[in-house]
Motif scaffolding. Structure first.
Motif, short mmCIF file in Angstrom:
data_model
loop_
_atom_site.label_atom_id
_atom_site.label_comp_id
_atom_site.label_asym_id
_atom_site.label_seq_id
_atom_site.Cartn_x
_atom_site.Cartn_y
_atom_site.Cartn_z
N PHE A 1 0.82 -1.21 0.00
CA PHE A 1 0.00 0.00 0.00
C PHE A 1 0.86 1.26 0.00
N LYS A 2 1.99 1.22 0.68
CA LYS A 2 2.91 2.37 0.66
C LYS A 2 3.42 2.61 -0.75
N ALA B 1 -0.07 5.22 -0.35
CA ALA B 1 -0.78 5.45 0.92
C ALA B 1 0.16 6.09 1.94
N HIS B 2 -0.35 7.05 2.71
CA HIS B 2 0.45 7.74 3.73
C HIS B 2 0.21 7.15 5.12
N ILE C 1 -1.52 3.80 7.02
CA ILE C 1 -2.05 2.46 6.82
C ILE C 1 -2.28 1.83 8.18
N TYR D 1 -10.71 7.42 6.69
CA TYR D 1 -9.91 6.73 5.68
C TYR D 1 -10.47 6.93 4.27
N THR D 2 -9.55 7.02 3.31
CA THR D 2 -9.96 7.13 1.90
C THR D 2 -10.26 5.75 1.30
#
Length: 269
Positions: free
Chosen positions: A30-31, A35-36, A38, A67-68
């Motif tokens: 995810f990083k 993503a910032h 998680i 959360y997005t």
């Protein structure tokens, strides 16, 4: 992450992403996708979850609209209080954010508490709850190494139950978006063919003259002839159903409801 290292690296290359080591969990992936923040959520701390909470119970307000993206990679079928658990997932998401769910739909008896139908997710992620379904896919990992992916229609759109029988473990892949903040389940979801068909008053159908004439012809035929024709039709139907059940990924189903995607067709060439 349930895939081989080589398959993972091939996917990264195909998606123009830099190579990273395949971890057991999704955080590093995810990083890589940008993503910032998680956070993982679990009922126990034994695997190092960032948030420890039993999803059978409502979430504390501090976690809502934070959360997005929320991803369920196969948890909800193990949680007894599904309505509370899915509501928690929906409340975690901020407006314009997304939900992705990968969940068992057929031939997973005993894997968890539940196997889920497309109808359930279409009624849960509805406008009345502030959501819309972006895409819903049905897929089967076949023994020949190929994956057949079908787009699944909303039963409410086709005005019929989206049913399917097959012989292989199968999944639903659900992508939904939160379009507006609403009180979730203020209106209890109902199965669409009851709410929009069975429970509504209907006008008596008028039979056409053609149908009446065929009925007259059938009455004139000898019973022995009609029996033989019926037996032949039933045998042919059973042979076709048996073939579809064991050799088609989507088994016995309506192709209007389960449409094979281009990605599946391309992977078979």
């Amino acid at each position: 992450m349930h895939l081989r290292e080589k398959d993972f690296q091939d996917l990264l290359i195909k998606s123009d992403l830099e190579a990273i080591k395949l971890d057991r969990y999704f955080e590093s992936f995810f990083k890589l996708l940008g993503a910032h923040v998680i956070d993982s959520l679990d009922a126990s701390a034994y695997e190092g979850a960032a948030i420890v909470h039993d999803m059978n119970l409502p979430l504390p307000d501090k976690h809502k609209d934070q959360y997005t993206l929320v991803v369920d990679g196969g948890s909800l079928e193990h949680i007894f209080n599904f309505p509370v658990a899915i509501k928690n997932c929906m409340e975690l998401i901020e407006t314009n954010g997304y939900y992705i769910g990968i969940t068992p739909t057929n031939n997973y008896l005993g894997h968890g508490f539940y196997q889920f139908s497309p109808e359930l997710y279409y009624r849960v992620f509805s406008e009345s709850n502030g959501f819309k379904i972006i895409k819903m896919y049905f897929y089967v990992d076949q023994t020949n190494g190929k994956t057949s992916i079908f787009e699944v229609s909303d039963p409410n759109d086709v005005k019929s139950r989206v049913t399917m029988q097959n012989s292989q473990p199968s999944y639903l892949f659900v992508i939904a978006q939160k379009i507006e903040k609403k009180e979730i389940f203020k209106e209890i979801p109902q199965q669409s063919d009851y709410e929009n068909i069975a429970w509504l008053p209907h006008k008596e159908e008028q039979k056409s003259p053609t149908i009446k004439s065929f009925s007259f012809i059938r009455r004139m035929l000898p019973i022995s002839f009609k029996t033989k024709v019926t037996d032949l039709i039933e045998k042919r139907h059973k042979i076709k159903e048996t073939y579809n059940l064991f050799f088609r990924p989507n088994g016995i189903s309506n192709n209007d409801f389960f449409k094979l995607t281009k990605e599946s067709i391309a992977s078979k060439r």
